[in-house]
Design a protein around this motif. Structure first.
Motif, mmCIF file in Angstrom:
data_model
loop_
_atom_site.group_PDB
_atom_site.id
_atom_site.type_symbol
_atom_site.label_atom_id
_atom_site.label_comp_id
_atom_site.label_asym_id
_atom_site.label_seq_id
_atom_site.Cartn_x
_atom_site.Cartn_y
_atom_site.Cartn_z
ATOM 1 N N ASP A 196 0.853 -1.191 0.000
ATOM 2 C CA ASP A 196 0.000 0.000 0.000
ATOM 3 C C ASP A 196 0.891 1.244 0.000
ATOM 4 O OD1 ASP A 196 -1.733 2.104 0.488
ATOM 5 O OD2 ASP A 196 -2.769 1.137 2.147
ATOM 6 N N GLU A 198 0.311 4.121 0.892
ATOM 7 C CA GLU A 198 0.161 4.872 2.141
ATOM 8 C C GLU A 198 0.918 4.213 3.288
ATOM 9 O OE1 GLU A 198 -1.035 7.933 2.443
ATOM 10 O OE2 GLU A 198 -1.116 7.741 0.262
ATOM 11 N N ARG A 201 4.422 5.426 2.784
ATOM 12 C CA ARG A 201 4.490 6.829 3.213
ATOM 13 C C ARG A 201 4.526 6.925 4.736
ATOM 14 N NH1 ARG A 201 3.012 11.141 0.333
ATOM 15 N NH2 ARG A 201 1.858 9.808 -1.131
ATOM 16 N N SER A 202 3.696 6.125 5.397
ATOM 17 C CA SER A 202 3.617 6.148 6.860
ATOM 18 C C SER A 202 4.937 5.716 7.492
ATOM 19 C CB SER A 202 2.492 5.236 7.333
ATOM 20 O OG SER A 202 2.461 5.142 8.741
#
Length: 288
Positions: A196, A198, A201-202
């Protein structure tokens, strides 16, 4: 040099390190022959997006046989390549010598880099840190050794449902063993723990990075035959061998796997003679 204080505050090496080292060392020759040449373009793409320039100091963690380090050296960076497997690094060194490139190599666990804080302009990993049992720790280590204002690069696999070589592999195994459901996906296998964008990114943000960009590109794997794809799969990752070991397929069943792959590749290739399998790749770049 690493300070004594740094050494004393490091956690102990994670369990399983020696097993991981051995598993990658066993496939080093095949990985260098079949896998690295197909991933070098991606290394170039990631480095371009991360802004690597001549003279920069670059660290490659879990470098394998050089799909990220070699392009960095070609761009004129001062490269340190690290990996758990000395066999992988020996292959990388041979590639560098063949091109007259200067690449320093050191056997090192990316969970616990034996390097000072803040000494690299760019620290990166391609299909390496994403596989770590403690992946967040690996990302933090990349950030730790990066200079303030420097960048961290991560190239990782995207959605496994769209990774066509993975889909071909699972379909071929099911043809031979209909009860096989594929590897558990919750949680996903290590190669897909950052599927994912995201999530990637996290993890970069949790490591203290900012100005984070995550973009997804499409990788294309060209296969001339089912045999060529089988060779690529067998040497791509120790997980493939582990799955085959668990299934313990008889020779006749392995023949079914081979025939199924051949049929699928031929069908995809059509009149062109070469099948192209695509896979989404997430490229993440963050600034310290």
């Amino acid at each position: 040099m690493v300070s004594q204080a740094t050494i004393e505050t490091r956690p102990a090496t994670l369990p399983g390190t020696e097993e991981i080292r051995k598993s990658w060392s066993r496939i080093a020759a095949g990985y260098d022959e079949f896998i690295t040449p197909t991933h070098t373009w991606l290394g170039e793409e990631g480095l371009r997006r991360a802004g690597l320039r001549p003279g920069m100091r670059f660290l490659d963690v879990a470098a394998g046989s050089g799909a990220l380090s070699i392009p960095a050296a070609r761009l004129g960076a001062r490269v340190l390549a690290t990996d758990l497997s000395p066999q992988m690094l020996a292959r990388l060194e041979a590639r560098a010598r063949k091109e007259g490139l200067a690449v320093e190599t050191r056997v090192m666990d990316g969970h616990d880099l034996e390097l000072e804080d803040g000494i690299f302009d760019l620290a990166g990993s391609q299909f390496g840190v994403m596989l770590f049992p403690d992946m967040p720790r690996g990302v933090r280590e990349l950030a730790r050794v990066t200079k303030p204002g420097g960048r961290v690069l991560m190239n990782v696999f995207g959605d496994p449902r769209k990774v066509e070589f993975f889909g071909f592999f699972i379909a071929a195994l099911r043809a031979a063993a209909p009860s096989f459901e594929g590897p558990p996906m919750n949680p996903p296998p290590l190669p897909f723990q950052l599927q994912d964008p995201e999530a990637l990114r996290s993890e970069l943000a949790k490591a203290g990075l900012k100005d984070i960009r995550v973009e997804t590109v499409s990788e294309k794997l060209e296969c001339s035959s089912g045999t060529a794809l089988w060779d690529w799969l067998l040497h791509s990752n120790p997980i493939v061998g582990a799955i085959l070991g668990e299934l313990n397929l008889a020779p006749s069943k392995l023949g079914v796997v081979s025939a199924t792959l051949e049929r699928m590749v031929r069908s995809r290739a059509g009149a062109g003679g070469t099948a192209v399998l695509t896979a989404p790749i997430n490229i993440g770049v963050g600034t310290k």
